[in-house]
Design an enzyme around this catalytic site. Structure first.
Site, short mmCIF file in Angstrom:
data_model
loop_
_atom_site.label_atom_id
_atom_site.label_comp_id
_atom_site.label_asym_id
_atom_site.label_seq_id
_atom_site.Cartn_x
_atom_site.Cartn_y
_atom_site.Cartn_z
CG ASN A 89 -80.69 34.79 -97.52
OD1 ASN A 89 -81.26 34.91 -97.09
ND2 ASN A 89 -80.12 35.29 -98.87
CE1 TYR A 143 -74.70 40.75 -93.06
CE2 TYR A 143 -75.62 39.41 -91.56
CZ TYR A 143 -75.45 39.56 -92.67
OH TYR A 143 -76.44 39.29 -93.69
CG HIS A 157 -82.72 39.41 -93.51
ND1 HIS A 157 -83.69 38.13 -93.49
CD2 HIS A 157 -81.27 39.87 -93.71
CE1 HIS A 157 -82.11 38.05 -94.81
NE2 HIS A 157 -81.07 38.69 -94.99
#
Length: 478
Positions: free
Chosen positions: A121, A331, A49
């Site tokens: 998403n 993350y 991303h």
């Protein structure tokens, strides 16, 4: 003008040298500072991303779902500031926007109870369901280590050896795989999360953001014409729309599943490659998300923005979704590596409420906490302490520890087949054409392996793809 230490600068045009033609002097701190800072102006780009754009907005709650969640962000009439970052998955920061790819839809809500991040998403499913395969999948989307080129062969080889990817592959190769703009995509939390209400009851939940601009897409040929003229087409469209007051909006909805239903539902409700059909769990209206303010500085507010599903608020919880469980760690860990230990102290990531913890020192410590004897926990000096009223009800778990085959009993091809059958004849033809374009240069052995998966989803799926490829569908005889 000053140095970063606040010292006045007398000359910012000329380096200090030993004579007009002499060598530089080490004491020219301003020269060294400028060069050193330039070397560090680029933080490592996101591994995934990397190419993205973002805008601020407001989430407004218009319907009452407090019987499912005690989170204050869902109180009827509540308005919460949000940051939404859109992105592509595979491309680097310099990649073109108008490429066929999944779009990231990452939200940060600055709630009165701390930040709530929803990292999703523009698709309700993903390519893999077990996080141990995520790094392998991402390698197939990046550059070949020898040629340094993107490899269609690597992508289709992995997908053809991973039947669970077919649902997402079908979406990616459909019209929705190449959106006209970021204003014309849906957003999904994708994972299954949990709601906890005031009675301490748990419900499973999926989050949906439906674009109120309508779904719009481009063909491959239309996208090629856009890329030839503008590699930042999506970013430009979003920024300029907001700048002229044309604020994009999304309808916020949820699907709710009673906790006990998960034990008997026909599909694993925590499988990221599956959806919950709306006829089983209808969409429930919650509110509206509007984007209405552009960032002032891209680096500070977009490149340094950091989203993680580990950020939740009381009333919202996790689930046994394997991919979610891994992302809770990965993350935040990616942000600590990419941006720095105290990345959540940066303005774009900082909660709007006070933060109280015992984290100590480390790079990027931007505050100067007052000296206190309460620098550990538990302590006798009045530092921040736990509050059991925020505890969730126990989650029932059973089973022996082991490495279970996640494909066993789960790759039934029903959902990708249903998606294919929902398409019109024209949509199916575009799907076949897109698949053929994406398979350019892929060895026939891999193509035929993928056709078997198409055939299991629907024989017409495989026949159409094979015809577009100029091949015989060998799967038809199996």
């Amino acid at each position: 003008m000053t140095t970063t230490g606040g010292n006045p600068i007398a000359d910012n045009q000329n380096s200090m040298t030993a004579g007009a033609r002499g060598p530089l002097l080490m004491q020219d701190y301003q020269l060294l500072e400028k060069l050193a800072h330039q070397n560090r102006e680029r933080i490592p780009e996101r591994t995934v991303h990397a190419k993205g754009t973002a805008a601020y907005g407001t989430l407004t709650i218009t319907h009452d779902i407090t019987k499912y969640s005690r989170a204050g962000v869902f109180k009827p009439g509540a308005k919460t500031e949000a940051l939404l970052r859109f992105s592509t998955v595979a491309g680097e920061r310099g990649a073109a926007d108008a490429e066929r790819d999944v779009r990231g839809f990452a939200l940060k809500f600055y709630t009165e109870a701390g930040n709530w991040d929803l990292v999703g998403n523009n698709t309700p499913v993903f390519f893999v369901r077990d996080p141990i395969k995520f790094p392998d999948f991402i390698h197939t989307q990046k550059r070949h280590p020898k040629t340094n080129l993107r490899s269609n062969t690597a992508a289709w080889d992995f997908w053809s050896l991973s039947p669970e990817s077919l649902h997402q592959v079908t979406i990616l190769m459909s019209d929705r795989g190449l959106p006209k703009s970021l204003r014309h995509v849906n957003g999904y939390g994708s994972h299954t999360y949990s709601f906890i209400n005031v009675k301490n009851e748990r419900f499973w939940v999926k989050f949906h953001f439906k674009t109120m601009q309508g779904i719009q897409f481009m063909t491959n040929e239309e996208a090629e014409a856009v890329v030839a003229k503008d590699r930042e087409s999506s970013q430009r469209d979003l920024f300029e729309a907001i700048a002229r007051g044309e604020f994009p909006r999304w309808k916020f909805q949820v699907q709710i599943m009673p906790e006990k239903d998960a034990e008997t539902y026909r599909w694993n409700p925590f499988d990221l490659t599956k959806v919950w059909p709306h006829k089983d769990y209808p969409l429930i209206d919650v509110g509206e998300l509007e984007l209405n303010r552009n960032p002032e500085n891209y680096f500070a507010e977009v490149e340094q923005s950091a989203f993680s599903p580990s950020n939740i608020v009381s009333g919202i919880g996790f689930s046994p979704d394997k991919m979610l469980q891994a992302r809770i760690f990965s993350y935040a860990d990616a942000h600590r590596y990419r941006i720095g230990t105290h990345y959540e102290m940066l303005p774009v990531n900082r909660p709007k409420v006070p933060v109280h913890n015992y984290h100590a020192d480390g790079p990027m410590r931007s505050d100067a906490p007052r000296g206190s004897d309460a620098y550990y926990e538990p302590n006798s000096f009045g530092g921040p302490a736990q509050n059991k009223s925020f505890a969730e009800p126990p989650l029932r778990i059973s089973g022996d520890a082991g490495r279970y085959d996640h494909r066993e009993g789960n790759d039934d091809y029903t959902q990708p087949g249903d998606l294919f059958r929902l398409m019109t004849a024209e949509q199916q033809q575009r799907l076949f054409k897109n698949i053929a374009a994406a398979m350019a240069g892929v060895p026939e052995e891999i193509v035929q392996r993928q056709l078997v998966h198409f055939h299991k989803a629907d024989p017409r799926y495989a026949d159409g793809a094979a015809k577009a490829l100029g091949l015989k569908n060998s799967a038809a005889g199996k």
